[in-house]
Design an enzyme around this catalytic site. Structure first.
Site, mmCIF file in Angstrom:
data_model
loop_
_atom_site.group_PDB
_atom_site.id
_atom_site.type_symbol
_atom_site.label_atom_id
_atom_site.label_comp_id
_atom_site.label_asym_id
_atom_site.label_seq_id
_atom_site.Cartn_x
_atom_site.Cartn_y
_atom_site.Cartn_z
ATOM 1 N N ARG A 130 -7.018 12.707 0.691
ATOM 2 C CA ARG A 130 -5.925 13.203 1.542
ATOM 3 C C ARG A 130 -4.560 12.669 1.089
ATOM 4 O O ARG A 130 -3.539 13.256 1.402
ATOM 5 C CB ARG A 130 -6.156 12.857 3.010
ATOM 6 C CG ARG A 130 -6.085 11.387 3.311
ATOM 7 C CD ARG A 130 -6.225 11.113 4.788
ATOM 8 N NE ARG A 130 -7.578 11.361 5.267
ATOM 9 C CZ ARG A 130 -8.063 10.831 6.395
ATOM 10 N NH1 ARG A 130 -7.280 10.073 7.154
ATOM 11 N NH2 ARG A 130 -9.288 11.055 6.771
ATOM 12 N N HIS A 143 0.965 6.377 1.618
ATOM 13 C CA HIS A 143 1.706 7.393 2.369
ATOM 14 C C HIS A 143 2.886 7.982 1.599
ATOM 15 O O HIS A 143 3.471 8.964 2.031
ATOM 16 C CB HIS A 143 2.092 6.855 3.745
ATOM 17 C CG HIS A 143 0.852 6.607 4.563
ATOM 18 N ND1 HIS A 143 -0.127 7.566 4.716
ATOM 19 C CD2 HIS A 143 0.397 5.504 5.202
ATOM 20 C CE1 HIS A 143 -1.117 7.075 5.435
ATOM 21 N NE2 HIS A 143 -0.825 5.817 5.742
ATOM 22 N N ASN A 159 0.856 -1.187 0.000
ATOM 23 C CA ASN A 159 0.000 0.000 0.000
ATOM 24 C C ASN A 159 0.898 1.244 0.000
ATOM 25 O O ASN A 159 1.706 1.435 0.910
ATOM 26 C CB ASN A 159 -0.902 -0.030 1.249
ATOM 27 C CG ASN A 159 -1.819 1.173 1.321
ATOM 28 O OD1 ASN A 159 -1.395 2.299 1.074
ATOM 29 N ND2 ASN A 159 -3.064 0.958 1.673
ATOM 30 N N THR A 209 -8.314 3.572 8.553
ATOM 31 C CA THR A 209 -9.537 2.769 8.572
ATOM 32 C C THR A 209 -9.624 2.042 9.907
ATOM 33 O O THR A 209 -8.833 1.150 10.192
ATOM 34 C CB THR A 209 -9.521 1.762 7.400
ATOM 35 O OG1 THR A 209 -9.092 2.448 6.226
ATOM 36 C CG2 THR A 209 -10.889 1.164 7.184
ATOM 37 N N HIS A 226 -3.742 -4.416 8.007
ATOM 38 C CA HIS A 226 -3.887 -3.228 8.841
ATOM 39 C C HIS A 226 -2.895 -3.272 10.004
ATOM 40 O O HIS A 226 -2.978 -4.138 10.859
ATOM 41 C CB HIS A 226 -5.294 -3.010 9.403
ATOM 42 C CG HIS A 226 -5.479 -1.587 9.825
ATOM 43 N ND1 HIS A 226 -5.860 -0.604 8.950
ATOM 44 C CD2 HIS A 226 -5.246 -0.975 10.995
ATOM 45 C CE1 HIS A 226 -5.880 0.551 9.573
ATOM 46 N NE2 HIS A 226 -5.501 0.357 10.813
ATOM 47 N N GLU A 279 -8.786 0.319 -2.865
ATOM 48 C CA GLU A 279 -9.637 0.375 -1.662
ATOM 49 C C GLU A 279 -10.505 1.619 -1.757
ATOM 50 O O GLU A 279 -9.995 2.705 -2.080
ATOM 51 C CB GLU A 279 -8.784 0.488 -0.402
ATOM 52 C CG GLU A 279 -7.911 -0.707 -0.139
ATOM 53 C CD GLU A 279 -7.012 -0.491 1.071
ATOM 54 O OE1 GLU A 279 -6.250 -1.406 1.385
ATOM 55 O OE2 GLU A 279 -7.065 0.601 1.682
ATOM 56 N N HIS A 331 -5.729 3.512 -1.464
ATOM 57 C CA HIS A 331 -7.051 3.849 -0.923
ATOM 58 C C HIS A 331 -7.410 5.237 -1.430
ATOM 59 O O HIS A 331 -6.780 6.226 -1.048
ATOM 60 C CB HIS A 331 -6.983 3.811 0.610
ATOM 61 C CG HIS A 331 -8.297 4.049 1.278
ATOM 62 N ND1 HIS A 331 -8.449 3.922 2.643
ATOM 63 C CD2 HIS A 331 -9.511 4.405 0.799
ATOM 64 C CE1 HIS A 331 -9.719 4.187 2.963
ATOM 65 N NE2 HIS A 331 -10.370 4.483 1.865
ATOM 66 N N GLU A 371 -11.030 -9.366 3.306
ATOM 67 C CA GLU A 371 -9.776 -8.973 3.932
ATOM 68 C C GLU A 371 -10.073 -8.792 5.416
ATOM 69 O O GLU A 371 -10.937 -7.991 5.797
ATOM 70 C CB GLU A 371 -9.218 -7.685 3.319
ATOM 71 C CG GLU A 371 -7.915 -7.276 4.001
ATOM 72 C CD GLU A 371 -7.106 -6.255 3.220
ATOM 73 O OE1 GLU A 371 -7.183 -6.229 1.987
ATOM 74 O OE2 GLU A 371 -6.397 -5.475 3.879
ATOM 75 N N ARG A 382 -9.566 8.025 -0.964
ATOM 76 C CA ARG A 382 -10.487 8.511 0.071
ATOM 77 C C ARG A 382 -11.357 9.634 -0.454
ATOM 78 O O ARG A 382 -10.957 10.380 -1.347
ATOM 79 C CB ARG A 382 -9.692 9.015 1.286
ATOM 80 C CG ARG A 382 -9.210 7.906 2.191
ATOM 81 C CD ARG A 382 -8.567 8.479 3.445
ATOM 82 N NE ARG A 382 -8.360 7.448 4.433
ATOM 83 C CZ ARG A 382 -9.243 7.109 5.376
ATOM 84 N NH1 ARG A 382 -10.390 7.758 5.482
ATOM 85 N NH2 ARG A 382 -8.976 6.154 6.227
HETATM 86 N N1 PXP Z 1 -5.952 -3.092 4.215
HETATM 87 C C1 PXP Z 1 -6.943 -2.157 4.243
HETATM 88 C C2 PXP Z 1 -8.292 -2.563 3.773
HETATM 89 C C3 PXP Z 1 -6.687 -0.841 4.657
HETATM 90 O O1 PXP Z 1 -7.683 0.068 4.684
HETATM 91 C C4 PXP Z 1 -5.373 -0.500 5.035
HETATM 92 C C5 PXP Z 1 -5.078 0.926 5.446
HETATM 93 O O2 PXP Z 1 -5.279 1.761 4.355
HETATM 94 C C6 PXP Z 1 -4.382 -1.485 4.965
HETATM 95 C C7 PXP Z 1 -4.699 -2.770 4.581
HETATM 96 C C8 PXP Z 1 -2.953 -1.185 5.282
HETATM 97 O O3 PXP Z 1 -2.823 -0.820 6.612
HETATM 98 P P1 PXP Z 1 -1.422 -0.240 7.095
HETATM 99 O O4 PXP Z 1 -1.162 1.007 6.312
HETATM 100 O O5 PXP Z 1 -1.656 0.002 8.534
HETATM 101 O O6 PXP Z 1 -0.393 -1.293 6.816
#
Ligand code: PXP
Length: 247
Positions: free
Chosen positions: A53, A14, A11, A105, A194, A74, A47, A155, A49
């Site tokens: 952001r 960031h 992901n 999330t 997550h 996402e 993601h 998930e 949003r």
């Molecule tokens: N899976 C989902 C569905 C999420 O919403 C997120 C956060 O955007 C993640 C995984 C990844 O989480 P993290 O950034 O804490 O590793």
């Protein structure tokens, strides 16, 4: 050991968070996605949003065309996001709950409360042949509802494990094991994510039936520590070269 290779979805939200702090183009999420691909990622996750952001619509469309890996989008189950998904046509969509003020999330989808919006979203995605994953807490009632909503995968939210003290990890893992087994018995592919780091990712990857982890914050944060030295050395060289040529 479960014996099954678990896919890694990286992901890169960031990277966009840092880029947006200055409003320019650096660091570029597409470049980050290419590095992740070369390093062994199996997929890229973003993601989109409601408040944009971090990742933007343009990022999603660019990533979809520019990266050699499946893109997992996402998003919330809203008309606006369905529109974005139909333009970008990601490899799949993962529906997540979204609260405007949350930092991240905070929990899985409530498939009872969100049933109608999930069904509407699923119909639109299915018409475009985009498979749908549902991001849910490791809760047996939620798992049981997922097939009727047209999900191919769930998930499982790993936040409880991620936040647990070592003494609480056993219970959190047991909950994930039970939910993963229930989902697999319903022919749902099992993903998880997550808050995972090297330690907790290893624990979850060993849970039977888990096929994919999606990890973001830890990877991007850790990249600061593994990458900062090289960048500072690079900048030092630039300054030393100027001193060398102007001496
Ligand atoms: N899976 C989902 C569905 C999420 O919403 C997120 C956060 O955007 C993640 C995984 C990844 O989480 P993290 O950034 O804490 O590793």
């Amino acid at each position: 050991m479960s014996g099954t290779r678990v896919r890694l979805g990286v992901n890169i939200d960031h990277v966009a968070t840092i880029r947006n702090a200055r409003g320019g183009r650096h660091p570029d999420p597409v470049r980050a996605a290419r590095i992740a691909a070369a390093a062994g990622a199996d997929g890229i996750t973003v993601h989109l949003r409601e408040d944009r952001r971090h990742i933007s619509d343009a990022d999603v469309n660019l990533l979809r065309r520019a990266i050699p890996l499946p893109l997992n989008l996402e998003m919330a189950a809203t008309e606006e996001m369905v529109g974005a998904a139909l333009i970008a046509r990601p490899a799949r969509v993962c529906l997540v709950p979204e609260r405007r003020a949350e930092l991240t999330t905070e929990g899985g989808l409530d498939l009872t409360a969100a049933k109608e919006s999930v069904l509407r979203t699923q119909a639109a995605l299915a018409a475009a042949s985009i498979p749908m994953t549902l991001f849910i807490d490791p809760d047996l009632e939620m798992v049981a509802r997922a097939p009727d909503l047209g999900a191919q995968a769930v998930e499982l939210h790993t936040g409880r494990l991620a936040n647990a003290a070592p003494s609480g990890q056993g219970d959190a893992l047991a909950e994930l094991r039970e939910a993963a087994a229930a989902a697999a018995a319903l022919d749902l592919e099992v993903h998880a994510g997550h808050g995972l780091d090297y330690n907790t990712a290893g624990l979850v990857a060993a849970v039977e039936h888990v096929r994919e982890l999606n990890i973001g914050h830890f990877l991007i944060g850790e990249a600061v520590f593994t990458g900062l030295e090289a960048v500072v050395r690079g900048m030092r060289r630039v300054l030393d070269d100027v001193a060398g040529t102007s001496a």
